[in-house]
Design a protein around this motif. Sequence first.
Motif, PDB file in Angstrom:
ATOM      1  N   TYR A  82      70.245  35.854  52.096  1.00  0.00           N
ATOM      2  CA  TYR A  82      68.910  35.849  51.485  1.00  0.00           C
ATOM      3  C   TYR A  82      67.904  35.232  52.444  1.00  0.00           C
ATOM      4  O   TYR A  82      68.133  34.179  53.011  1.00  0.00           O
ATOM      5  CB  TYR A  82      68.890  35.031  50.187  1.00  0.00           C
ATOM      6  N   VAL A  86      62.778  36.138  49.872  1.00  0.00           N
ATOM      7  CA  VAL A  86      63.509  36.579  48.683  1.00  0.00           C
ATOM      8  C   VAL A  86      63.808  35.386  47.787  1.00  0.00           C
ATOM      9  O   VAL A  86      63.697  35.468  46.557  1.00  0.00           O
ATOM     10  CB  VAL A  86      64.806  37.315  49.088  1.00  0.00           C
ATOM     11  N   SER A  87      64.155  34.269  48.367  1.00  0.00           N
ATOM     12  CA  SER A  87      64.452  33.064  47.585  1.00  0.00           C
ATOM     13  C   SER A  87      63.221  32.631  46.792  1.00  0.00           C
ATOM     14  O   SER A  87      63.310  32.319  45.598  1.00  0.00           O
ATOM     15  CB  SER A  87      64.894  31.927  48.497  1.00  0.00           C
TER      16      SER A  87
END
Length: 135
Positions: A82, A86-87
């Motif tokens: 990730y 995205v996190s």
Amino acid sequence: MFNSIREELESTVTPIMRDILEDARTLMRQEAELLRGETARESKRVAQVAALTLTGFLFAFAAVLLGLFSIAYAIAASADRYSLGVSFSVVAVCAALVAAAVSYIGLRKWRALVAGSGRTFDAIKDGVAWMRRTM
């Protein structure tokens, strides 16, 4: 005969009724003054509570924001697959869902509160209108 009875009633009952009505008006005025004083005191208390609550919410917001940043960085650091973007997106979507649920509940409670206070103010207005009515 009827004139004497009428004169006697007018001389005794009419002043008594006038005094009763005047006392009722005086009582209503006093009640309105008491209500005005209580309202002023309550509004000061509400302002203090609102200021303290707002300050608390601002600090809570900062804490939640920092916590969400920490969670996003932890997700990005623990899983190499990730990216940091995205996190942050995952954390933002989860936070938005929680905010929507809490806002919905708060809005429902606010509508119930406004509906109840409207009836109270209508009753107060009716009482003041009765008090101001001329005899």
